[in-house]
Motif scaffolding. Structure first.
Motif, PDB file in Angstrom:
ATOM      1  N   GLY A   1       3.951 -19.840 -10.994  1.00 47.24           N
ATOM      2  CA  GLY A   1       2.687 -19.879 -11.704  1.00 47.24           C
ATOM      3  C   GLY A   1       2.841 -19.960 -13.211  1.00 47.24           C
ATOM      4  O   GLY A   1       1.857 -20.071 -13.925  1.00 47.24           O
ATOM      5  N   ALA A   2       4.061 -19.914 -13.732  1.00 48.93           N
ATOM      6  CA  ALA A   2       4.283 -20.032 -15.170  1.00 48.93           C
ATOM      7  C   ALA A   2       4.086 -21.484 -15.601  1.00 48.93           C
ATOM      8  O   ALA A   2       4.174 -22.398 -14.791  1.00 48.93           O
ATOM      9  CB  ALA A   2       5.697 -19.572 -15.524  1.00 48.93           C
ATOM     10  N   ALA A   3       3.840 -21.665 -16.874  1.00 48.92           N
ATOM     11  CA  ALA A   3       3.696 -23.017 -17.412  1.00 48.92           C
ATOM     12  C   ALA A   3       5.037 -23.741 -17.343  1.00 48.92           C
ATOM     13  O   ALA A   3       6.089 -23.110 -17.420  1.00 48.92           O
ATOM     14  CB  ALA A   3       3.219 -22.942 -18.855  1.00 48.92           C
ATOM     15  N   PRO A   4       5.024 -25.053 -17.208  1.00 45.38           N
ATOM     16  CA  PRO A   4       6.275 -25.824 -17.206  1.00 45.38           C
ATOM     17  C   PRO A   4       7.057 -25.578 -18.499  1.00 45.38           C
ATOM     18  O   PRO A   4       6.487 -25.296 -19.541  1.00 45.38           O
ATOM     19  CB  PRO A   4       5.808 -27.273 -17.111  1.00 45.38           C
ATOM     20  N   VAL A   5       8.362 -25.700 -18.412  1.00 49.78           N
ATOM     21  CA  VAL A   5       9.245 -25.429 -19.549  1.00 49.78           C
ATOM     22  C   VAL A   5       8.848 -26.266 -20.758  1.00 49.78           C
ATOM     23  O   VAL A   5       8.776 -25.761 -21.880  1.00 49.78           O
ATOM     24  CB  VAL A   5      10.715 -25.672 -19.161  1.00 49.78           C
ATOM     25  N   ALA A   6       8.576 -27.546 -20.568  1.00 48.05           N
ATOM     26  CA  ALA A   6       8.218 -28.415 -21.693  1.00 48.05           C
ATOM     27  C   ALA A   6       6.970 -27.908 -22.414  1.00 48.05           C
ATOM     28  O   ALA A   6       6.896 -27.949 -23.648  1.00 48.05           O
ATOM     29  CB  ALA A   6       8.015 -29.848 -21.213  1.00 48.05           C
TER      30      ALA A   6
ATOM     31  N   GLY B   1      16.803 -17.950 -19.016  1.00 47.65           N
ATOM     32  CA  GLY B   1      16.343 -18.036 -17.637  1.00 47.65           C
ATOM     33  C   GLY B   1      16.877 -19.282 -16.951  1.00 47.65           C
ATOM     34  O   GLY B   1      17.513 -20.137 -17.565  1.00 47.65           O
ATOM     35  N   PRO B   2      16.607 -19.388 -15.668  1.00 46.73           N
ATOM     36  CA  PRO B   2      17.113 -20.523 -14.897  1.00 46.73           C
ATOM     37  C   PRO B   2      16.269 -21.792 -15.018  1.00 46.73           C
ATOM     38  O   PRO B   2      16.676 -22.843 -14.553  1.00 46.73           O
ATOM     39  CB  PRO B   2      17.064 -19.998 -13.461  1.00 46.73           C
ATOM     40  N   ALA B   3      15.112 -21.719 -15.668  1.00 46.09           N
ATOM     41  CA  ALA B   3      14.163 -22.830 -15.646  1.00 46.09           C
ATOM     42  C   ALA B   3      14.573 -24.072 -16.424  1.00 46.09           C
ATOM     43  O   ALA B   3      14.413 -25.178 -15.922  1.00 46.09           O
ATOM     44  CB  ALA B   3      12.790 -22.351 -16.128  1.00 46.09           C
ATOM     45  N   PRO B   4      15.074 -23.970 -17.664  1.00 50.36           N
ATOM     46  CA  PRO B   4      15.293 -25.212 -18.417  1.00 50.36           C
ATOM     47  C   PRO B   4      16.469 -26.033 -17.918  1.00 50.36           C
ATOM     48  O   PRO B   4      17.500 -25.486 -17.533  1.00 50.36           O
ATOM     49  CB  PRO B   4      15.543 -24.743 -19.852  1.00 50.36           C
ATOM     50  N   ASP B   5      16.275 -27.349 -17.947  1.00 51.48           N
ATOM     51  CA  ASP B   5      17.405 -28.238 -17.646  1.00 51.48           C
ATOM     52  C   ASP B   5      18.175 -28.469 -18.947  1.00 51.48           C
ATOM     53  O   ASP B   5      17.821 -27.914 -19.993  1.00 51.48           O
ATOM     54  CB  ASP B   5      16.930 -29.543 -17.005  1.00 51.48           C
ATOM     55  N   ALA B   6      19.198 -29.282 -18.934  1.00 52.69           N
ATOM     56  CA  ALA B   6      20.064 -29.479 -20.098  1.00 52.69           C
ATOM     57  C   ALA B   6      19.286 -30.038 -21.300  1.00 52.69           C
ATOM     58  O   ALA B   6      19.481 -29.600 -22.431  1.00 52.69           O
ATOM     59  CB  ALA B   6      21.231 -30.393 -19.745  1.00 52.69           C
ATOM     60  N   GLY B   7      18.405 -30.974 -21.059  1.00 56.10           N
ATOM     61  CA  GLY B   7      17.612 -31.551 -22.148  1.00 56.10           C
ATOM     62  C   GLY B   7      16.657 -30.547 -22.757  1.00 56.10           C
ATOM     63  O   GLY B   7      16.497 -30.485 -23.979  1.00 56.10           O
ATOM     64  N   GLU B   8      16.006 -29.773 -21.900  1.00 57.50           N
ATOM     65  CA  GLU B   8      15.083 -28.757 -22.391  1.00 57.50           C
ATOM     66  C   GLU B   8      15.836 -27.673 -23.158  1.00 57.50           C
ATOM     67  O   GLU B   8      15.379 -27.208 -24.211  1.00 57.50           O
ATOM     68  CB  GLU B   8      14.311 -28.146 -21.224  1.00 57.50           C
TER      69      GLU B   8
ATOM     70  N   ARG C   1      23.355 -18.288 -30.473  1.00 56.99           N
ATOM     71  CA  ARG C   1      24.440 -17.749 -29.632  1.00 56.99           C
ATOM     72  C   ARG C   1      23.911 -16.882 -28.496  1.00 56.99           C
ATOM     73  O   ARG C   1      24.596 -16.653 -27.514  1.00 56.99           O
ATOM     74  CB  ARG C   1      25.436 -16.974 -30.476  1.00 56.99           C
ATOM     75  N   PHE C   2      22.685 -16.379 -28.624  1.00 62.07           N
ATOM     76  CA  PHE C   2      22.098 -15.557 -27.574  1.00 62.07           C
ATOM     77  C   PHE C   2      21.354 -16.393 -26.538  1.00 62.07           C
ATOM     78  O   PHE C   2      20.932 -15.877 -25.514  1.00 62.07           O
ATOM     79  CB  PHE C   2      21.139 -14.528 -28.177  1.00 62.07           C
ATOM     80  N   ALA C   3      21.180 -17.678 -26.792  1.00 62.63           N
ATOM     81  CA  ALA C   3      20.420 -18.558 -25.918  1.00 62.63           C
ATOM     82  C   ALA C   3      21.312 -19.178 -24.852  1.00 62.63           C
ATOM     83  O   ALA C   3      21.284 -20.368 -24.597  1.00 62.63           O
ATOM     84  CB  ALA C   3      19.727 -19.639 -26.745  1.00 62.63           C
ATOM     85  N   VAL C   4      22.083 -18.334 -24.211  1.00 61.89           N
ATOM     86  CA  VAL C   4      23.008 -18.772 -23.174  1.00 61.89           C
ATOM     87  C   VAL C   4      22.570 -18.133 -21.866  1.00 61.89           C
ATOM     88  O   VAL C   4      22.306 -16.934 -21.837  1.00 61.89           O
ATOM     89  CB  VAL C   4      24.454 -18.336 -23.521  1.00 61.89           C
ATOM     90  N   PRO C   5      22.479 -18.900 -20.774  1.00 65.78           N
ATOM     91  CA  PRO C   5      22.074 -18.308 -19.506  1.00 65.78           C
ATOM     92  C   PRO C   5      22.969 -17.119 -19.164  1.00 65.78           C
ATOM     93  O   PRO C   5      24.194 -17.180 -19.302  1.00 65.78           O
ATOM     94  CB  PRO C   5      22.266 -19.433 -18.493  1.00 65.78           C
ATOM     95  N   GLY C   6      22.350 -16.024 -18.776  1.00 67.73           N
ATOM     96  CA  GLY C   6      23.101 -14.835 -18.388  1.00 67.73           C
ATOM     97  C   GLY C   6      23.474 -13.946 -19.547  1.00 67.73           C
ATOM     98  O   GLY C   6      24.072 -12.899 -19.367  1.00 67.73           O
ATOM     99  N   ALA C   7      23.099 -14.338 -20.774  1.00 66.65           N
ATOM    100  CA  ALA C   7      23.403 -13.502 -21.933  1.00 66.65           C
ATOM    101  C   ALA C   7      22.529 -12.273 -21.869  1.00 66.65           C
ATOM    102  O   ALA C   7      21.335 -12.359 -21.742  1.00 66.65           O
ATOM    103  CB  ALA C   7      23.171 -14.266 -23.226  1.00 66.65           C
ATOM    104  N   GLY C   8      23.146 -11.146 -21.941  1.00 70.54           N
ATOM    105  CA  GLY C   8      22.393  -9.900 -21.895  1.00 70.54           C
ATOM    106  C   GLY C   8      22.613  -9.119 -23.159  1.00 70.54           C
ATOM    107  O   GLY C   8      23.121  -9.643 -24.133  1.00 70.54           O
ATOM    108  N   PRO C   9      22.222  -7.849 -23.159  1.00 66.69           N
ATOM    109  CA  PRO C   9      22.441  -7.019 -24.323  1.00 66.69           C
ATOM    110  C   PRO C   9      23.916  -7.026 -24.714  1.00 66.69           C
ATOM    111  O   PRO C   9      24.796  -6.932 -23.864  1.00 66.69           O
ATOM    112  CB  PRO C   9      22.007  -5.630 -23.874  1.00 66.69           C
ATOM    113  N   GLY C  10      24.159  -7.196 -25.977  1.00 63.89           N
ATOM    114  CA  GLY C  10      25.540  -7.209 -26.455  1.00 63.89           C
ATOM    115  C   GLY C  10      26.164  -8.584 -26.438  1.00 63.89           C
ATOM    116  O   GLY C  10      27.273  -8.760 -26.909  1.00 63.89           O
ATOM    117  N   ALA C  11      25.489  -9.566 -25.902  1.00 69.41           N
ATOM    118  CA  ALA C  11      26.066 -10.911 -25.876  1.00 69.41           C
ATOM    119  C   ALA C  11      26.250 -11.393 -27.305  1.00 69.41           C
ATOM    120  O   ALA C  11      25.384 -11.228 -28.137  1.00 69.41           O
ATOM    121  CB  ALA C  11      25.134 -11.865 -25.110  1.00 69.41           C
ATOM    122  N   GLY C  12      27.384 -11.973 -27.571  1.00 71.42           N
ATOM    123  CA  GLY C  12      27.653 -12.464 -28.900  1.00 71.42           C
ATOM    124  C   GLY C  12      28.190 -11.411 -29.848  1.00 71.42           C
ATOM    125  O   GLY C  12      28.463 -11.688 -30.980  1.00 71.42           O
TER     126      GLY C  12
END
Length: 76
Positions: A7-12, A40-47, A61-72
């Motif tokens: 139900g969320a809006a599309p990534v674009a 999150g898992p939603a964006p594709d490579a282009g997005e 550097r924090f915009a990596v899938p699976g990055a949690g607290p302390g990432a980077g």
């Protein structure tokens, strides 16, 4: 453009909304939304590339899938 099933809006659409928030004095909200979207898992490579273009360099550097607290950050 993938349409989410939760139900969320599309990534674009969410990226465009963040881009508009960045252009007005709501940059913190926009950056937070983009970071949440990027990890999150939603964006594709282009997005994901569009998201990275909109984020300031120090947040990318924090915009990596699976990055949690302390990432980077170095381990203590």
């Amino acid at each position: 453009m993938r349409v989410p099933t939760d139900g969320a809006a599309p990534v674009a659409v969410r990226i465009d909304a963040a881009r508009r928030l960045i252009s007005v004095p709501e940059t913190a909200e926009a950056h937070l939304g983009l970071l949440r979207l990027a990890v999150g898992p939603a964006p594709d490579a282009g997005e994901r590339a569009r998201i990275l273009e909109l984020l300031p360099a120090d947040l990318r550097r924090f915009a990596v899938p699976g990055a949690g607290p302390g990432a980077g950050h170095p381990a203590p």
